[in-house]
Write a protein that holds these residues in place. Structure first.
Motif, mmCIF file in Angstrom:
data_model
loop_
_atom_site.group_PDB
_atom_site.id
_atom_site.type_symbol
_atom_site.label_atom_id
_atom_site.label_comp_id
_atom_site.label_asym_id
_atom_site.label_seq_id
_atom_site.Cartn_x
_atom_site.Cartn_y
_atom_site.Cartn_z
ATOM 1 N N UNK A 199 0.832 -1.198 0.000
ATOM 2 C CA UNK A 199 0.000 0.000 0.000
ATOM 3 C C UNK A 199 0.865 1.246 0.000
ATOM 4 N N UNK A 200 1.900 1.259 0.800
ATOM 5 C CA UNK A 200 2.805 2.406 0.857
ATOM 6 C C UNK A 200 3.528 2.577 -0.470
ATOM 7 N N UNK A 201 3.982 1.472 -1.072
ATOM 8 C CA UNK A 201 4.684 1.536 -2.357
ATOM 9 C C UNK A 201 3.772 2.067 -3.454
ATOM 10 N N UNK A 202 2.537 1.607 -3.494
ATOM 11 C CA UNK A 202 1.623 2.075 -4.532
ATOM 12 C C UNK A 202 1.257 3.538 -4.329
ATOM 13 N N UNK A 203 1.167 3.982 -3.082
ATOM 14 C CA UNK A 203 0.866 5.401 -2.848
ATOM 15 C C UNK A 203 2.052 6.266 -3.249
ATOM 16 N N UNK A 204 3.276 5.782 -3.062
ATOM 17 C CA UNK A 204 4.457 6.528 -3.494
ATOM 18 C C UNK A 204 4.506 6.630 -5.022
ATOM 19 N N UNK A 205 4.163 5.558 -5.703
ATOM 20 C CA UNK A 205 4.138 5.577 -7.162
ATOM 21 C C UNK A 205 3.095 6.577 -7.662
ATOM 22 N N UNK A 206 1.926 6.588 -7.043
ATOM 23 C CA UNK A 206 0.873 7.529 -7.437
ATOM 24 C C UNK A 206 1.321 8.966 -7.222
ATOM 25 N N UNK A 207 1.986 9.235 -6.107
ATOM 26 C CA UNK A 207 2.468 10.589 -5.825
ATOM 27 C C UNK A 207 3.532 10.989 -6.846
ATOM 28 N N UNK A 208 4.460 10.090 -7.165
ATOM 29 C CA UNK A 208 5.507 10.388 -8.137
ATOM 30 C C UNK A 208 4.927 10.629 -9.534
ATOM 31 N N UNK A 209 3.943 9.830 -9.924
ATOM 32 C CA UNK A 209 3.287 10.046 -11.216
ATOM 33 C C UNK A 209 2.577 11.394 -11.258
ATOM 34 N N UNK A 210 1.888 11.734 -10.192
ATOM 35 C CA UNK A 210 1.194 13.024 -10.124
ATOM 36 C C UNK A 210 2.181 14.171 -10.219
ATOM 37 N N UNK A 211 3.267 14.087 -9.486
ATOM 38 C CA UNK A 211 4.297 15.137 -9.536
ATOM 39 C C UNK A 211 4.896 15.228 -10.936
ATOM 40 N N UNK A 212 5.126 14.090 -11.577
ATOM 41 C CA UNK A 212 5.670 14.090 -12.929
ATOM 42 C C UNK A 212 4.740 14.746 -13.931
ATOM 43 N N UNK A 213 3.467 14.415 -13.869
ATOM 44 C CA UNK A 213 2.485 15.005 -14.788
ATOM 45 C C UNK A 213 2.376 16.510 -14.560
ATOM 46 N N UNK A 214 2.330 16.926 -13.314
ATOM 47 C CA UNK A 214 2.250 18.360 -13.002
ATOM 48 C C UNK A 214 3.496 19.073 -13.498
ATOM 49 N N UNK A 215 4.663 18.486 -13.314
ATOM 50 C CA UNK A 215 5.914 19.097 -13.768
ATOM 51 C C UNK A 215 5.925 19.268 -15.284
#
Length: 178
Positions: free
Chosen positions: A10-26
């Motif tokens: 669960x923690x790993x998948x939430x980190x991936x989601x956060x990284x993807x969101x940050x990447x898209x926003x960037x």
């Protein structure tokens, strides 16, 4: 499955989601910054060369407004004109045909590069629910992408009909003057 394994996944998948969101926003912020930076500079020197122009017509009063605007513009600079209207709009392209015929004679129309008339899918029909309009908007964006690749306009003239939304999204990505 043990309780500890579930927490780690669960923690790993939430980190991936956060990284993807940050990447898209960037990526979006970078693209917007680039467009704003490039928009502040003149594209070309002032020349009398002709421009390939995409003209978006809408139903209702949008077509009349656009044709009035074209009437006062220097249409000799808009050498190759592409008129686009919604696939369900029967009158706008007819009005554009009449406008082109009145603007130039048949012989002069061919000399000036002429005009082409096309139809595009609507993003959303009048009265269509917002939930189903997501799918139709994606189809309209795909069709707009194909149209923009085919035409490669230098200028897009639109005055706010919903038909122009997919074309403006693609133009933003291609950096076409709006």
């Amino acid at each position: 499955m043990e309780k500890g394994d579930f927490c780690i996944s669960t923690i790993a998948s939430s980190h991936v989601a956060v990284l993807l969101t940050i990447g898209v926003i960037t990526i979006h912020v970078g693209r917007i910054s680039y467009v704003i930076y490039r928009s502040s500079k003149p594209l070309h020197s002032k020349s009398s060369r002709s421009l390939s122009t995409l003209i978006v017509l809408g139903s209702g009063g949008h077509t009349a407004e656009m044709l009035n605007l074209l009437y006062v513009l220097q249409t000799r600079r808009l050498k190759r004109r592409y008129y686009v209207a919604a696939a369900t709009d029967n009158m706008s392209l007819q009005k554009a045909h009449v406008f082109e015929d009145s603007l130039l004679g048949k012989e002069a129309l061919e000399e000036a590069g002429g005009a082409e008339f096309m139809q595009i899918y609507r993003s959303r029909e009048v009265g269509q629910s917002y939930i189903t309009s997501v799918g139709t908007t994606l189809v309209a964006i795909a069709h707009a992408l194909w149209l923009m690749i085919k035409i490669r306009p230098q200028v897009i003239l639109c005055n706010g009909p919903g038909t122009c939304i997919p074309l403006c999204v693609i133009a933003f990505l291609f950096k076409v003057s709006l």
